[in-house]
Design a protein around this motif. Structure first.
Motif, mmCIF file in Angstrom:
data_model
loop_
_atom_site.group_PDB
_atom_site.id
_atom_site.type_symbol
_atom_site.label_atom_id
_atom_site.label_comp_id
_atom_site.label_asym_id
_atom_site.label_seq_id
_atom_site.Cartn_x
_atom_site.Cartn_y
_atom_site.Cartn_z
ATOM 1 N N THR A 1 30.087 10.076 34.576
ATOM 2 C CA THR A 1 28.840 9.391 34.921
ATOM 3 C C THR A 1 29.014 7.879 34.875
ATOM 4 O O THR A 1 29.727 7.347 34.019
ATOM 5 N N VAL A 2 28.346 7.202 35.800
ATOM 6 C CA VAL A 2 28.152 5.752 35.719
ATOM 7 C C VAL A 2 26.654 5.503 35.612
ATOM 8 O O VAL A 2 25.883 5.961 36.458
ATOM 9 N N THR A 3 26.256 4.799 34.562
ATOM 10 C CA THR A 3 24.845 4.516 34.315
ATOM 11 C C THR A 3 24.616 3.014 34.419
ATOM 12 O O THR A 3 25.255 2.227 33.722
ATOM 13 N N LEU A 4 23.696 2.624 35.298
ATOM 14 C CA LEU A 4 23.431 1.212 35.559
ATOM 15 C C LEU A 4 22.234 0.720 34.743
ATOM 16 O O LEU A 4 21.367 1.506 34.351
ATOM 17 N N VAL A 5 22.193 -0.577 34.517
ATOM 18 C CA VAL A 5 21.200 -1.169 33.623
ATOM 19 C C VAL A 5 20.002 -1.695 34.417
ATOM 20 O O VAL A 5 20.161 -2.537 35.314
ATOM 21 N N PRO A 6 18.791 -1.222 34.105
ATOM 22 C CA PRO A 6 17.582 -1.719 34.785
ATOM 23 C C PRO A 6 17.092 -3.021 34.152
ATOM 24 O O PRO A 6 17.480 -3.371 33.035
ATOM 25 N N GLU A 7 16.202 -3.704 34.868
ATOM 26 C CA GLU A 7 15.713 -5.008 34.392
ATOM 27 C C GLU A 7 14.226 -5.171 34.727
ATOM 28 O O GLU A 7 13.789 -4.861 35.831
ATOM 29 N N THR A 8 13.482 -5.669 33.750
ATOM 30 C CA THR A 8 12.060 -5.946 33.954
ATOM 31 C C THR A 8 11.880 -7.114 34.910
ATOM 32 O O THR A 8 12.572 -8.131 34.809
ATOM 33 N N VAL A 9 10.919 -6.975 35.830
ATOM 34 C CA VAL A 9 10.600 -8.065 36.759
ATOM 35 C C VAL A 9 9.107 -8.369 36.670
ATOM 36 O O VAL A 9 8.267 -7.486 36.867
ATOM 37 N N THR A 10 8.791 -9.612 36.349
ATOM 38 C CA THR A 10 7.419 -10.116 36.404
ATOM 39 C C THR A 10 7.427 -11.379 37.256
ATOM 40 O O THR A 10 8.473 -11.789 37.764
ATOM 41 N N VAL A 11 6.283 -12.001 37.377
ATOM 42 C CA VAL A 11 6.214 -13.209 38.196
ATOM 43 C C VAL A 11 7.109 -14.311 37.628
ATOM 44 O O VAL A 11 7.563 -15.193 38.373
ATOM 45 N N GLN A 12 7.388 -14.245 36.335
ATOM 46 C CA GLN A 12 8.215 -15.286 35.711
ATOM 47 C C GLN A 12 9.673 -15.251 36.179
ATOM 48 O O GLN A 12 10.330 -16.288 36.247
ATOM 49 N N ASN A 13 10.199 -14.083 36.480
ATOM 50 C CA ASN A 13 11.620 -14.017 36.848
ATOM 51 C C ASN A 13 11.867 -13.365 38.202
ATOM 52 O O ASN A 13 13.008 -13.053 38.556
ATOM 53 N N VAL A 14 10.810 -13.151 38.986
ATOM 54 C CA VAL A 14 10.967 -12.431 40.245
ATOM 55 C C VAL A 14 11.894 -13.162 41.205
ATOM 56 O O VAL A 14 12.705 -12.534 41.903
ATOM 57 N N LYS A 15 11.832 -14.483 41.228
ATOM 58 C CA LYS A 15 12.692 -15.245 42.140
ATOM 59 C C LYS A 15 14.163 -15.037 41.786
ATOM 60 O O LYS A 15 14.994 -14.737 42.655
ATOM 61 N N LYS A 16 14.480 -15.145 40.512
ATOM 62 C CA LYS A 16 15.871 -15.020 40.073
ATOM 63 C C LYS A 16 16.403 -13.608 40.298
ATOM 64 O O LYS A 16 17.503 -13.424 40.834
ATOM 65 N N VAL A 17 15.641 -12.614 39.899
ATOM 66 C CA VAL A 17 16.140 -11.238 39.914
ATOM 67 C C VAL A 17 16.145 -10.649 41.319
ATOM 68 O O VAL A 17 17.100 -9.975 41.714
ATOM 69 N N VAL A 18 15.093 -10.900 42.068
ATOM 70 C CA VAL A 18 14.931 -10.217 43.354
ATOM 71 C C VAL A 18 15.392 -11.053 44.540
ATOM 72 O O VAL A 18 16.033 -10.534 45.461
ATOM 73 N N ILE A 19 15.064 -12.344 44.527
ATOM 74 C CA ILE A 19 15.391 -13.199 45.681
ATOM 75 C C ILE A 19 16.791 -13.780 45.561
ATOM 76 O O ILE A 19 17.630 -13.616 46.454
ATOM 77 N N ASP A 20 17.055 -14.471 44.447
ATOM 78 C CA ASP A 20 18.343 -15.154 44.297
ATOM 79 C C ASP A 20 19.515 -14.179 44.280
ATOM 80 O O ASP A 20 20.638 -14.539 44.659
ATOM 81 N N SER A 21 19.273 -12.938 43.847
ATOM 82 C CA SER A 21 20.337 -11.931 43.821
ATOM 83 C C SER A 21 20.639 -11.376 45.204
ATOM 84 O O SER A 21 21.635 -10.685 45.393
ATOM 85 N N GLY A 22 19.742 -11.647 46.170
ATOM 86 C CA GLY A 22 19.923 -11.132 47.520
ATOM 87 C C GLY A 22 19.360 -9.740 47.730
ATOM 88 O O GLY A 22 19.539 -9.155 48.805
ATOM 89 N N PHE A 23 18.648 -9.204 46.742
ATOM 90 C CA PHE A 23 18.089 -7.864 46.900
ATOM 91 C C PHE A 23 17.051 -7.854 48.022
ATOM 92 O O PHE A 23 17.014 -6.929 48.832
ATOM 93 N N HIS A 24 16.178 -8.869 48.035
ATOM 94 C CA HIS A 24 15.268 -9.087 49.162
ATOM 95 C C HIS A 24 15.378 -10.545 49.588
ATOM 96 O O HIS A 24 15.713 -11.422 48.787
ATOM 97 N N THR B 1 7.416 -4.771 37.834
ATOM 98 C CA THR B 1 8.193 -3.668 38.376
ATOM 99 C C THR B 1 9.511 -3.639 37.625
ATOM 100 O O THR B 1 9.770 -4.495 36.764
ATOM 101 N N VAL B 2 10.328 -2.669 37.908
ATOM 102 C CA VAL B 2 11.666 -2.591 37.323
ATOM 103 C C VAL B 2 12.678 -2.659 38.453
ATOM 104 O O VAL B 2 12.606 -1.884 39.414
ATOM 105 N N TYR B 3 13.588 -3.604 38.326
ATOM 106 C CA TYR B 3 14.688 -3.724 39.286
ATOM 107 C C TYR B 3 15.857 -2.869 38.806
ATOM 108 O O TYR B 3 16.252 -2.933 37.640
ATOM 109 N N LYS B 4 16.364 -2.057 39.704
ATOM 110 C CA LYS B 4 17.590 -1.314 39.442
ATOM 111 C C LYS B 4 18.604 -1.708 40.516
ATOM 112 O O LYS B 4 18.232 -1.862 41.680
#
Length: 365
Positions: free
Chosen positions: A322-345, A282-285
């Protein structure tokens, strides 16, 4: 008598100055303003649909919380259009009649929403384009992610995965694109084609999904499975709701394993599918940051200022801050860091009983 008239004129002048001090700017040089008490302003938030779960789970609560934190006396008037442009027009007109100070608008249809902007500006109400650009020269501000980059990240992750699996050139990809009325969907598609078209893989078929409806995606993919069968090596799905529909069709047809499938928005269900191995990426924004920026811009306008961007976006012949934010690729390899550790979920949201084993397997606890 002259003294009475003079005092009356002074009183009127004082009232006018007071109102001007509390007015919200529509555009440089515009003399049409709405009187606003900055400490008790009402700010309109119009979101496009509930098909994408992010709007209710992330965008809306983050926006409302920011407004409450920075202006406890302010009110957020909220409506969701349920993917209906005509309904969104009615919702906007209702908010304007209620006297909102600013409209923050995520348009169902970027072209149709120009009429909303026209009506708002005619009433002295500035409009912030949120997430999707609107075809109007009268916008006060725009905040979104780098949407073409989203498509590039999705397609590159898919192509790289097919190479990892030694899928030969000439194999086929289905492209399940977003809504044809959404300018972002067009940007995602451009970005994706810029990668896929030079990858050596063939696009078997592609579909612009009305209203981002996962059920429409599911029906379409089911038909493509009947036509192409085992030639389907991967699925480009423009967001997680479309990915869910595509994966459901593949599973119903008994396709095992599910071909690598992309997504976007890092929805809870998508993260769970990634952990379970049925969705590849998925892509995290930074959605909550985006909502916070929009809230801050609205409050800047309420206080008579003009929000500043880090760049500009040209729409209808005008450059909009305009303010443009940077998206990030999420796979099983980095899902914990990007989605969990960041507090998004949270772990509690992701690791429900059905997914606890997958969470343990990937070090999420």
């Amino acid at each position: 008598m002259k003294a009475i008239r003079a005092s009356s004129l002074l009183a009127v002048a004082a009232c006018v100055l007071a109102l001007m001090g509390c007015s919200n700017a529509v555009a440089p040089g515009d003399t049409t303003h709405v009187a606003v008490d900055p400490a008790h302003a009402t700010i309109g938030l119009l979101l496009p649909d509930s098909t994408n779960t992010r709007y209710e789970s992330a965008d809306r609560p983050a926006f409302e919380q920011r407004i409450h934190d920075k202006c406890p006396g302010c009110t957020v008037a909220y409506q969701n259009a349920s993917a209906d442009a005509a309904r969104q027009q009615q919702q906007a007109e209702s908010m304007l009649a209620q006297g909102v100070a600013v409209l923050v608008l995520d348009a169902v249809d970027g072209e149709a929403a120009a009429s909303i902007v026209n009506e708002a500006v005619a009433k002295g109400v500035p409009v912030i384009a949120y997430d999707r650009i609107i075809d109007s020269p009268d916008l006060s501000f725009f905040v979104s992610a780098d949407n073409e980059r989203v498509g590039v990240l999705q397609a590159q992750a898919l192509v790289d995965r097919l190479h990892e699996l030694n899928v030969p050139d000439g194999s086929g990809i289905l492209m399940v694109n977003g809504s044809p009325t959404d300018d972002n969907a067009r940007a995602y598609k451009r970005g994706a084609h810029s990668v896929i078209d030079r990858s050596g893989y063939d696009v078997l078929a592609e579909y612009d999904t009305p209203d981002w409806a996962g059920s429409e995606a599911q029906s379409w993919v089911a038909g493509q499975i009947t036509q192409f069968g085992s030639r389907i090596a991967g699925v480009y799905a423009a967001n997680d709701g479309l990915a869910q529909g595509a994966i459901a069709a593949l599973q119903a047809a008994g396709v095992t394993p599910v071909p690598p499938t992309t997504g976007q928005d890092a929805e809870v269900a998508a993260v769970q599918r990634i952990l379970a191995g049925t969705q590849y990426m998925t892509v995290y924004k930074p959605i909550r940051r985006q909502a916070t920026i929009a809230a801050d811009a609205a409050l800047t306008i309420v206080h008579g200022g003009h929000p500043k961007g880090t760049s500009t976006t040209k729409t209808a012949g005008k450059s909009v801050p305009t303010v443009t934010l940077v998206p990030e690729t999420v796979t099983v390899q980095n899902v914990k860091k990007v989605v969990i550790d960041s507090g998004f979920h949270s772990v509690v949201q992701i690791c429900t009983p059905a997914y606890q084993a997958y969470c343990r397997e990937h070090g999420i606890s």
